[in-house]
Design an enzyme around this catalytic site. Structure first.
Site, short mmCIF file in Angstrom:
data_model
loop_
_atom_site.label_atom_id
_atom_site.label_comp_id
_atom_site.label_asym_id
_atom_site.label_seq_id
_atom_site.Cartn_x
_atom_site.Cartn_y
_atom_site.Cartn_z
N ASP A 79 29.37 -13.95 42.61
CA ASP A 79 29.01 -13.59 43.98
C ASP A 79 29.86 -14.37 45.00
O ASP A 79 30.33 -15.47 44.70
CB ASP A 79 27.52 -13.86 44.19
CG ASP A 79 26.95 -13.15 45.40
OD1 ASP A 79 27.60 -12.21 45.91
OD2 ASP A 79 25.86 -13.53 45.85
N GLY A 80 30.04 -13.78 46.17
CA GLY A 80 30.67 -14.52 47.27
C GLY A 80 32.05 -14.04 47.68
O GLY A 80 32.69 -14.67 48.52
N ASN A 81 32.49 -12.92 47.11
CA ASN A 81 33.82 -12.42 47.48
C ASN A 81 33.90 -12.08 48.97
O ASN A 81 34.89 -12.37 49.64
CB ASN A 81 34.16 -11.15 46.69
CG ASN A 81 34.31 -11.41 45.20
OD1 ASN A 81 34.35 -12.57 44.77
ND2 ASN A 81 34.39 -10.35 44.41
N TRP A 113 33.95 -15.19 51.15
CA TRP A 113 35.26 -15.86 51.03
C TRP A 113 36.26 -15.21 51.99
O TRP A 113 36.98 -15.88 52.72
CB TRP A 113 35.74 -15.74 49.58
CG TRP A 113 37.04 -16.43 49.30
CD1 TRP A 113 37.21 -17.72 48.89
CD2 TRP A 113 38.36 -15.86 49.39
NE1 TRP A 113 38.55 -17.99 48.73
CE2 TRP A 113 39.28 -16.87 49.02
CE3 TRP A 113 38.86 -14.59 49.74
CZ2 TRP A 113 40.66 -16.65 49.00
CZ3 TRP A 113 40.22 -14.39 49.72
CH2 TRP A 113 41.11 -15.41 49.35
N ARG A 141 36.89 -7.67 53.39
CA ARG A 141 36.12 -8.01 52.17
C ARG A 141 36.89 -7.69 50.89
O ARG A 141 36.77 -8.38 49.89
CB ARG A 141 34.80 -7.21 52.15
CG ARG A 141 33.81 -7.59 53.23
CD ARG A 141 32.56 -6.69 53.14
NE ARG A 141 31.93 -6.79 51.84
CZ ARG A 141 31.06 -7.73 51.50
NH1 ARG A 141 30.70 -8.65 52.35
NH2 ARG A 141 30.52 -7.74 50.29
N HIS A 161 37.55 -9.42 47.02
CA HIS A 161 37.39 -8.83 45.69
C HIS A 161 38.69 -8.97 44.89
O HIS A 161 38.68 -9.21 43.69
CB HIS A 161 37.00 -7.35 45.78
CG HIS A 161 35.65 -7.13 46.43
ND1 HIS A 161 34.53 -7.83 46.07
CD2 HIS A 161 35.25 -6.28 47.41
CE1 HIS A 161 33.50 -7.43 46.80
NE2 HIS A 161 33.91 -6.48 47.63
N ASN A 221 24.78 -1.89 44.05
CA ASN A 221 26.06 -1.96 44.78
C ASN A 221 26.61 -0.57 45.14
O ASN A 221 27.46 -0.45 46.02
CB ASN A 221 27.12 -2.75 43.99
CG ASN A 221 26.86 -4.24 43.91
OD1 ASN A 221 27.23 -4.89 42.94
ND2 ASN A 221 26.23 -4.81 44.93
N TRP A 222 26.08 0.50 44.49
CA TRP A 222 26.49 1.86 44.89
C TRP A 222 26.11 2.14 46.34
O TRP A 222 26.67 3.03 46.98
CB TRP A 222 25.83 2.93 44.00
CG TRP A 222 26.34 2.97 42.59
CD1 TRP A 222 25.65 2.65 41.47
CD2 TRP A 222 27.64 3.39 42.13
NE1 TRP A 222 26.43 2.82 40.34
CE2 TRP A 222 27.66 3.28 40.73
CE3 TRP A 222 28.80 3.84 42.78
CZ2 TRP A 222 28.77 3.59 39.94
CZ3 TRP A 222 29.92 4.16 42.00
CH2 TRP A 222 29.89 4.03 40.61
N SER A 248 19.05 -10.91 41.21
CA SER A 248 19.59 -9.62 41.65
C SER A 248 19.68 -8.60 40.51
O SER A 248 20.72 -7.98 40.30
CB SER A 248 20.97 -9.81 42.31
OG SER A 248 20.88 -10.69 43.40
#
Ligand code: IPE
Ligand code: IPE
Ligand code: MG
Length: 253
Positions: free
Chosen positions: A25-27, A30, A38, A42, A73-74, A201
């Protein structure tokens, strides 16, 4: 759960967890910190995947599970989902030789059928190429959700009961485990989540019953082999009691 990583003892290669699972997690954060899109996060995150896969195989981890895309995430904006699918395809193609060279078997956990067809095609080629590899299993969790996994298992078992292939008395914890995507694999000894969120999650909720959990504040694109090794050292100090009173770290649960 959050541990102090000041740890001077060396990593004990005799006590490497058999199965490590990571919520990468965290892309997004960042990228945001760097005022970038974003998707850049990724992209950088997929480079970290390569580092951690190679390190895991070298350290003697038998199963590495990486949460790459959840059923939830979809629901992200279409442009982000499309970019993630493109990156996934790129990763599957570019890492094919590396996986083969390192004797790593790719395995997908999740709803592979929901992925775009071109991505599925590349995945299938890599699955076929690496199917006899024995050094490590790399479970990529794609369109994965624990609730979906358990729901499918229940349906599957119910069908077997209605066709008389099974009876109600056959339902045991092992039978349920055998109907999950992770069938035949040990449960995760250690679940790492990067970026500091304290939640699962929808990840491996059945399999996580006795997993050790480590929450790292490091954002996934900044995660490194050094951070990984410090987390493994922290894991090695834990007392895994499994509800009993003896203390030991063991790989066999
Ligand atoms: C993890 O990074 C990658 C996926 C969930 C696909 P995020 O995209 O969730 O990054 P944050 O949580 O927004 O920082
Ligand atoms: C979990 O991260 C899923 C993956 C890492 C693939 P999310 O960013 O989707 O989780 P939430 O929304 O913070 O719970
Ligand atoms: Mg996130």
């Amino acid at each position: 759960m959050k541990s102090n990583l000041k740890n001077d003892v060396p990593l004990d290669l005799e006590k490497i967890p058999a199965h490590v699972a990571v919520i990468m997690d965290g892309n997004g954060r960042w990228a945001k910190k760097k005022l970038m899109n974003r998707v850049k996060g990724h992209e950088k995150g997929s480079q970290t995947v390569r580092t951690i896969v190679t390190a895991s195989a070298r350290l003697g981890i038998n199963v590495l599970t990486l949460y790459a895309f959840s059923t939830e995430n979809w629901g992200r904006p279409k442009a982000e989902v499309t970019a993630l699918m493109m990156l996934l395809k790129k990763f599957i193609v570019s890492e094919r030789d590396e996986l083969q060279k390192n004797n790593i078997r790719l395995n997908i956990i999740g709803q592979k059928y929901r992925l775009p067809e071109d991505v599925q095609k590349e995945i299938d080629i890599t699955l076929e190429l690496t199917r006899n590899n024995t050094r490590m299993i790399l479970n990529l969790a794609l369109s994965y959700g624990s609730r979906e996994e358990i729901t499918s298992a229940v349906k599957n078992i119910a069908q077997k009961i209605s066709s008389k292939a099974l009876c109600v008395e056959d339902i045991t914890q092992d039978l349920i485990s055998d109907h999950l995507y992770t069938r035949g694999q040990p449960d995760p000894d250690l679940i790492i989540r990067t970026s500091g969120e304290y939640r699962l999650s929808n990840f491996l909720m059945w399999q996580a019953a006795y997993s050790e959990i480590f929450i790292s504040d490091v954002l996934w694109p900044d995660f490194s082999e050094d951070v990984f090794i410090e987390i493994l050292k922290d894991y090695q100090k834990r007392d895994r009691r499994f509800g009993k009173i003896e203390c030991s770290i063991s790989n066999d649960g």
